[in-house]
Structure formats: C-alpha cells, structure tokens
Design an enzyme around this catalytic site. Sequence first.
Site, mmCIF file in Angstrom:
data_model
loop_
_atom_site.group_PDB
_atom_site.id
_atom_site.type_symbol
_atom_site.label_atom_id
_atom_site.label_comp_id
_atom_site.label_asym_id
_atom_site.label_seq_id
_atom_site.Cartn_x
_atom_site.Cartn_y
_atom_site.Cartn_z
ATOM 1 N N THR A 28 0.838 -1.200 0.000
ATOM 2 C CA THR A 28 0.000 0.000 0.000
ATOM 3 C C THR A 28 0.874 1.251 0.000
ATOM 4 O OG1 THR A 28 -1.742 -1.168 1.206
ATOM 5 C CG2 THR A 28 -1.760 1.244 1.319
ATOM 6 N N SER A 30 2.128 5.040 -2.381
ATOM 7 C CA SER A 30 2.367 5.547 -3.741
ATOM 8 C C SER A 30 3.454 4.767 -4.478
ATOM 9 C CB SER A 30 2.736 7.029 -3.678
ATOM 10 O OG SER A 30 3.914 7.197 -2.901
ATOM 11 N N ASP A 85 6.365 -3.963 -1.091
ATOM 12 C CA ASP A 85 5.729 -2.817 -0.452
ATOM 13 C C ASP A 85 6.737 -1.697 -0.232
ATOM 14 O OD1 ASP A 85 3.448 -2.563 2.448
ATOM 15 O OD2 ASP A 85 3.837 -1.234 0.741
ATOM 16 N N GLY A 86 6.212 -0.507 -0.031
ATOM 17 C CA GLY A 86 7.075 0.646 0.223
ATOM 18 C C GLY A 86 7.445 0.745 1.689
ATOM 19 N N LYS A 98 7.017 1.870 8.738
ATOM 20 C CA LYS A 98 5.931 1.897 7.765
ATOM 21 C C LYS A 98 4.676 2.378 8.445
ATOM 22 C CE LYS A 98 5.257 -1.595 5.086
ATOM 23 N NZ LYS A 98 4.936 -0.598 4.040
ATOM 24 N N GLY A 99 3.660 2.684 7.638
ATOM 25 C CA GLY A 99 2.384 3.012 8.226
ATOM 26 C C GLY A 99 1.948 4.455 8.132
ATOM 27 N N ARG A 100 2.734 5.274 7.450
ATOM 28 C CA ARG A 100 2.278 6.675 7.350
ATOM 29 C C ARG A 100 1.042 6.769 6.448
ATOM 30 N NH1 ARG A 100 8.185 9.058 7.189
ATOM 31 N NH2 ARG A 100 8.768 8.391 9.291
ATOM 32 N N GLU A 107 -0.450 -4.707 6.628
ATOM 33 C CA GLU A 107 0.857 -4.870 5.967
ATOM 34 C C GLU A 107 1.735 -5.816 6.773
ATOM 35 O OE1 GLU A 107 2.115 -0.809 5.778
ATOM 36 O OE2 GLU A 107 1.427 -0.564 3.709
ATOM 37 N N LYS A 125 14.138 7.854 1.508
ATOM 38 C CA LYS A 125 13.639 7.107 2.678
ATOM 39 C C LYS A 125 14.782 6.580 3.554
ATOM 40 C CE LYS A 125 9.405 7.459 1.008
ATOM 41 N NZ LYS A 125 8.555 6.313 0.798
HETATM 42 O O1 DER Z 1 1.926 3.353 4.832
HETATM 43 C C1 DER Z 1 2.763 2.534 4.401
HETATM 44 O O2 DER Z 1 3.206 1.579 5.072
HETATM 45 C C2 DER Z 1 3.356 2.770 3.044
HETATM 46 O O3 DER Z 1 3.817 1.565 2.464
HETATM 47 C C3 DER Z 1 4.527 3.692 3.262
HETATM 48 O O4 DER Z 1 5.374 3.042 4.101
HETATM 49 C C4 DER Z 1 5.221 4.081 1.977
HETATM 50 O O5 DER Z 1 4.364 4.928 1.298
HETATM 51 P P1 DER Z 1 4.877 5.705 -0.010
HETATM 52 O O6 DER Z 1 5.341 4.630 -0.968
HETATM 53 O O7 DER Z 1 3.636 6.410 -0.486
HETATM 54 O O8 DER Z 1 5.970 6.629 0.409
#
Ligand code: DER
Length: 235
Positions: A28, A30, A85-86, A98-100, A107, A125
């Site tokens: 989840t 961008s 995942d990001g 993570k988790g913003r 996740e 990051k």
């Molecule tokens: O909320 C989340 O865990 C997202 O994966 C976050 O960690 C990365 O979000 P971004 O790819 O929009 O920077």
Amino acid sequence: LTQDDLKKIAAYKAVEYVESGMVLGLGTGSTAKHAVDRIGDLLRQGKLKNIVGIPTSKKTHEQAVSLGIPLSDLDSHPTLDLAIDGADEVDPFLNLVKGRGGSLLREKMVEGACKKFIVIVDESKLVNYLGGSGLAMPVEIIPFCWKFTAARLQNLFEESGCDARLRTFGGKDEPFVTDNGNYIVDLYFKKSIGDLKVASDAILQLAGVVEHGMFLDMATTVIIAGELGITIKNK
Ligand code: DER
C-alpha cells in the site's frame, strides 16, 4: 527524475522478481501502487500467469480489482511467496518504519507471512536510525480511551523527546480510522530511541496498543532508486 519516477523505477525492478504461479502480498502507498499496476499490466499481456494477490489495505484491494488481479486472503493462503511494499524509513540494517499511509497492521500481517519481502523505496527514505527522519512513527491503537494510551506511549519514550499525536484527517479534528476500525497515534522523536527490539516490546506490552510501524528484521531485500541508479540490498 522526479521522486515518483524513482518510486516507479524501484517498483518495476521489484516486479522482475515475480514469477507465474506466485501468491503475492500487494503493498500500500504511492510506491507500491506502481508495483501493483505493473503486475496488472504483465497479467494482461500474458507475461505473468496464475498470480494470486493478497492486498494489504482496502485501497490496494480496490486497485487490484480494477486491474483484474485475482485476489484471496491470509485465511486461504497463510504462507505467501513474496510481498512487495514501500516504506517510510529504511535504516542500515534494513529495519523499516511503515504506516504513514495507515495500513501498517494488515501490511505487517501479510508481509510477516511471506517467504520474501521486497521493500521498494526512493533514496529519500534512507535514515541512519529509525525515527531519525523526525517524521511519524505510527502506532495503531484501539479507540477506547485513546488519550490514556497516547499519554502512556509518550511517557514510554520521554528520554527520546517523544511527542505523541492522534492522527486526524481532512484538516478537521476527526480521528483517522484504519481499515480495522482503530485509531493511529503518531510518535515524533527528537533523539534516537535506542534498542529497537526493546522499544518494540515496550510498545506492544501496553494494553490498548494493537501494533506499531517498526518492521524489524522483516525485509529480505530493499530496492533503492536514486539519481545515480538502483541499489539492491539483501539481508
Ligand atoms: O503506509 C505505508 O506503510 C506505506 O507503504 C509507506 O510506508 C510508503 O508509502 P509511499 O510509498 O507512499 O511513500
């Protein structure tokens, strides 16, 4: 290259690790959005077959449905081959914040069930230590007496100059509500919180806390897209 270009580069590189027949955790945010889009493209082109996706949020579930990616869940697939995942922060040991985006609980459940967890980030990051960006370290808590829980979290990290704030949305004072019907308290630190495992255990011991956004020793590969190219770090 824009930051979104870098996110896309990292995402597309990660999707090269996807093989037909895999059960995939779909991330989840961008950056992960680009990976899910790419998977949808390759399925449509017939270059990938027999993929089952396990989404990490309602938002990703909707994206995957719109792309025609076959979906399932952890009840049907308790072990997954790969998750992509990001992350909001990556430290030198591949620990993550993570988790913003508010999806940390699902996740962590999905990515904790994967044989491999590939993290995709642009170079912004990277941090020297978790919490070092001065940005939010999310903690998912139950709504009942959230002020009580937020205060306990803040006190836990007093020496690190912690400020605990309830996450609201839309600029109003409405609490943000997660996919699981919980609230999020964002922790902001002025100094390092020291041993991450100790911090993690201390947070999880508080009754009323559901989960936190530190993903310790979970990533198996981190793909970093920067101005000078792609760096791949393996655990
Ligand atoms: O909320 C989340 O865990 C997202 O994966 C976050 O960690 C990365 O979000 P971004 O790819 O929009 O920077």
